[in-house]
Design a protein around this motif. Structure first.
Motif, PDB file in Angstrom:
ATOM      1  N   ALA A  44       0.819  -1.216   0.000  1.00  0.00           N
ATOM      2  CA  ALA A  44       0.000   0.000   0.000  1.00  0.00           C
ATOM      3  C   ALA A  44       0.855   1.270   0.000  1.00  0.00           C
ATOM      4  O   ALA A  44       2.006   1.246  -0.407  1.00  0.00           O
ATOM      5  N   THR A  45       0.302   2.364   0.432  1.00  0.00           N
ATOM      6  CA  THR A  45       1.061   3.616   0.421  1.00  0.00           C
ATOM      7  C   THR A  45       2.174   3.611   1.451  1.00  0.00           C
ATOM      8  O   THR A  45       3.171   4.297   1.281  1.00  0.00           O
ATOM      9  N   CYS A 150      -8.842   8.310  -6.324  1.00  0.00           N
ATOM     10  CA  CYS A 150      -7.570   8.635  -6.986  1.00  0.00           C
ATOM     11  C   CYS A 150      -6.964   7.494  -7.785  1.00  0.00           C
ATOM     12  O   CYS A 150      -6.638   7.622  -8.953  1.00  0.00           O
ATOM     13  N   LEU A 151      -6.766   6.378  -7.099  1.00  0.00           N
ATOM     14  CA  LEU A 151      -5.774   5.426  -7.586  1.00  0.00           C
ATOM     15  C   LEU A 151      -6.261   4.511  -8.699  1.00  0.00           C
ATOM     16  O   LEU A 151      -5.477   3.831  -9.333  1.00  0.00           O
ATOM     17  N   ARG A 154      -5.507   7.277 -11.738  1.00  0.00           N
ATOM     18  CA  ARG A 154      -4.341   8.146 -11.745  1.00  0.00           C
ATOM     19  C   ARG A 154      -3.104   7.426 -11.229  1.00  0.00           C
ATOM     20  O   ARG A 154      -3.231   6.652 -10.279  1.00  0.00           O
ATOM     21  N   PRO A 155      -1.928   7.731 -11.713  1.00  0.00           N
ATOM     22  CA  PRO A 155      -1.690   8.543 -12.906  1.00  0.00           C
ATOM     23  C   PRO A 155      -2.061   7.753 -14.164  1.00  0.00           C
ATOM     24  O   PRO A 155      -1.841   6.543 -14.203  1.00  0.00           O
ATOM     25  N   PRO A 156      -2.620   8.427 -15.173  1.00  0.00           N
ATOM     26  CA  PRO A 156      -3.154   7.717 -16.331  1.00  0.00           C
ATOM     27  C   PRO A 156      -2.120   6.848 -17.057  1.00  0.00           C
ATOM     28  O   PRO A 156      -2.466   5.844 -17.672  1.00  0.00           O
ATOM     29  N   LYS A 157      -0.863   7.238 -16.976  1.00  0.00           N
ATOM     30  CA  LYS A 157       0.175   6.442 -17.634  1.00  0.00           C
ATOM     31  C   LYS A 157       0.214   5.031 -17.054  1.00  0.00           C
ATOM     32  O   LYS A 157       0.508   4.064 -17.744  1.00  0.00           O
ATOM     33  N   PRO A 164      -8.526  10.348 -16.644  1.00  0.00           N
ATOM     34  CA  PRO A 164      -8.210  10.651 -15.247  1.00  0.00           C
ATOM     35  C   PRO A 164      -9.077  11.762 -14.643  1.00  0.00           C
ATOM     36  O   PRO A 164      -9.167  11.870 -13.427  1.00  0.00           O
ATOM     37  N   THR A 188     -13.355  12.144  -8.985  1.00  0.00           N
ATOM     38  CA  THR A 188     -11.961  11.708  -8.816  1.00  0.00           C
ATOM     39  C   THR A 188     -11.255  12.473  -7.704  1.00  0.00           C
ATOM     40  O   THR A 188     -10.031  12.471  -7.617  1.00  0.00           O
ATOM     41  N   GLU A 189     -12.020  13.143  -6.882  1.00  0.00           N
ATOM     42  CA  GLU A 189     -11.415  13.877  -5.765  1.00  0.00           C
ATOM     43  C   GLU A 189     -10.969  12.856  -4.700  1.00  0.00           C
ATOM     44  O   GLU A 189     -11.585  11.809  -4.535  1.00  0.00           O
ATOM     45  N   CYS A 190      -9.891  13.168  -3.991  1.00  0.00           N
ATOM     46  CA  CYS A 190      -9.328  12.220  -3.020  1.00  0.00           C
ATOM     47  C   CYS A 190     -10.145  12.214  -1.722  1.00  0.00           C
ATOM     48  O   CYS A 190     -10.558  13.263  -1.246  1.00  0.00           O
ATOM     49  N   GLY A 192      -8.852  11.207   1.038  1.00  0.00           N
ATOM     50  CA  GLY A 192      -7.881  11.377   2.120  1.00  0.00           C
ATOM     51  C   GLY A 192      -7.142  10.094   2.482  1.00  0.00           C
ATOM     52  O   GLY A 192      -6.131  10.136   3.163  1.00  0.00           O
TER      53      GLY A 192
END
Ligand code: SF4
Ligand code: SF4
Ligand code: SF4
Lengths: 299, 187
Positions: A44-45, A150-151, A154-157, A164, A188-190, A192
């Motif tokens: 994870a993060t 988010c995840l 994103r990131p679209p790559k 995204p 697509t807002e986070c 938290g």
């Protein structure tokens, strides 16, 4: 259609509804899931905030097991999906990274297989047409906000399967199930993420913003594809609303639960009975449960 | 003398952060798009754009003291929108790791949470939400935080008092050990 299945830690605990409903709809739609034997956490993060190599090696261990079976990997958890994709890309892009990671995990891993979000597998793999054919209880009259967070995009790559800023995969799925996806600006807002635990003061505000915007856009429920989004929104909804002198009663759903409902499965077989914000009153009010054709899940 | 030394230290820091994150600091032309869309910016002491500016100007030691890298939720919004494709979340990660190496834990609770998470992972191969909650609460000195939420979670069968352990624990321990041997490691 056969995939290696990586549930991830949350799906064994707080997100067991997601696991249960994902497996059920996959089976119904003829997608065979081979759960990666003895899978381990993706880190994870916490891993990538602390050590970059660790954050690639932990997912790679699981990807390598699937690769040895020659299978692509289907991942319900948006956070896991993102980490697995990051590991896959890093190994594919660099020979030296490929060697380093293989050595660290003690397995040969070449990233010849692909990681796909479970949502992507359903909507673009199985296809909306096929799903539509199987709908026996349309989610008629149900206004829903598709929340991507988010995840997943994103990131679209890395994530690659949708836009995204204004992703539509889940919106199209809701429409295919007979419901109505509302248009809103916080999809697509986070939320938290784990800030809700470590810095509750911040987390609660971010959660409230998402929920409030969903309600103000006319949504009666929020649909997610991520265990952490779900936990934050569902478990902390009352707290977040109270902190802002507001009241909210928006049920939160996993998209797989809604698929299961529309395919005719009973709420308890999908885990709809273990939410903090009880979704059953809404479903009853919309008469979505009162259709004769409820399938019995024989467990 | 003091100034020259400080400039040199900051230059080293700049190089190190660039190498670790793969970000080229001069790519950023300070448009501020990252900060405009950052959902955590209201609670940060320096905005994401300012963190880059500090590093560009050789004031990296100020950046190391910032809370921003610790509060970054890694939501990827900035990276997605940056016209110069500056990978800000990776940069935040690198700054934070360097701060940590120097014992500058600017957001204690965030750190306790993550270290507890990684500790469980190394021991069991999986995250254990119940154990994590308890450990986090004890170490952060707020034993009753989220206490009201734990019983319903248990009741709903959503968290278990017992951790789930994978069989190949040796494999996980080896991964951590080999990463540490390469100079990484989590402590
Ligand atoms: S992101 Fe979350 S759920 Fe997914 S494996 Fe990692 S800890 Fe476990
Ligand atoms: S969006 Fe990119 S170029 Fe603009 S200030 Fe942020 S990092 Fe710099
Ligand atoms: S990744 Fe971090 S800095 Fe970038 S927008 Fe998200 S929270 Fe802000």
């Amino acid at each position: 259609m056969k995939y290696a299945y990586y549930p991830g830690c949350s799906l064994e605990a707080t997100a067991k509804e997601y696991n249960q409903s994902a497996k059920l709809v996959a089976r119904h739609l003829g997608v065979e899931l081979w759960e990666i034997p003895d899978w381990s956490c993706c880190g994870a993060t916490a891993a990538h905030n602390n050590n970059h190599l660790l954050s690639l090696a932990l997912p790679a261990r699981n990807l390598a097991i699937a690769e040895a079976e020659g299978l692509d990997v289907a991942v319900p958890c948006a956070a896991c999906f993102n980490r697995l994709r990051a590991a896959e890309a890093a190994v594919r892009e660099s020979e030296s990274m490929q060697a380093t990671i293989s050595e660290i995990i003690g397995r040969d891993y070449r990233a010849t297989n692909k990681t796909r979000a479970f949502l992507d597998v359903m909507v673009n793999g199985v296809g909306l047409e096929k799903i539509k054919e199987q709908v026996v209880k349309p989610l008629a009259g149900l206004k829903l906000a598709a929340y991507y967070g988010c995840l997943l995009v994103r990131p679209p790559k890395l994530t690659a399967f949708d836009d995204p800023e204004d992703p539509m995969t889940m919106d199209r799925l809701i429409d295919a199930l007979g419901g109505e996806a509302v248009s809103w600006s916080y999809k697509t807002e986070c939320c938290g993420g784990s800030l809700a635990t470590a810095r509750g003061d911040i987390g609660v505000r971010m959660i409230y913003q998402v929920l409030r915007h969903a309600r103000d856009a006319g949504a009666e429920g929020v649909v997610t594809a991520c265990p952490l989004c779900f936990l934050n929104l569902d478990m902390r909804e009352a707290q977040a609303a109270a902190a802002h002198g507001d009241q909210l009663q928006l049920p939160i759903f996993y998209f797989t639960e809604l698929m299961g409902l529309a395919l005719g499965y009973a709420p308890k077989d999908l885990g709809l009975t273990t939410h903090f914000v009880n979704p059953l009153p809404l479903l009853e009010a919309k008469e979505i449960l009162r259709h004769p054709a409820t399938r019995r899940e024989t467990a | 003398m003091e100034l020259a030394g400080s400039l040199r230290r900051n230059q080293t820091l700049k190089n190190q952060v660039e190498a670790e994150s793969g970000v080229v600091l001069s790519d950023c032309y300070q448009c501020g798009k990252c900060s405009a869309g950052c959902p955590v910016a209201p609670w940060m002491d320096y905005t994401p754009r300012q963190v880059i500016r500090l590093l560009q100007l050789g004031l990296g030691e100020v950046a190391l003291k910032s809370h921003t890298p610790w509060l970054c939720a890694s939501c990827q919004a900035c990276y997605t929108r940056c016209p110069r494709e500056v990978n800000l979340p990776r940069l935040m990660e690198a700054v934070r790791q360097e701060a940590r190496r120097r014992g500058m834990i600017n957001e204690k609770k965030v750190d306790i949470f993550e270290q507890a998470f990684l500790g469980t992972l190394e021991r069991y191969g999986r995250a254990h939400e119940m154990g994590l909650m308890v450990q986090y609460n004890l170490q952060s000195g707020q034993p009753f935080k989220d206490a009201l939420l734990a019983p319903p979670l248990l009741l709903k069968g959503k968290i278990s008092p017992f951790p789930m352990k994978i069989k190949d624990i040796a494999g996980i321990k080896n991964i951590f050990a080999r990463v540490r041997a390469r100079g990484g490691g989590r402590s």
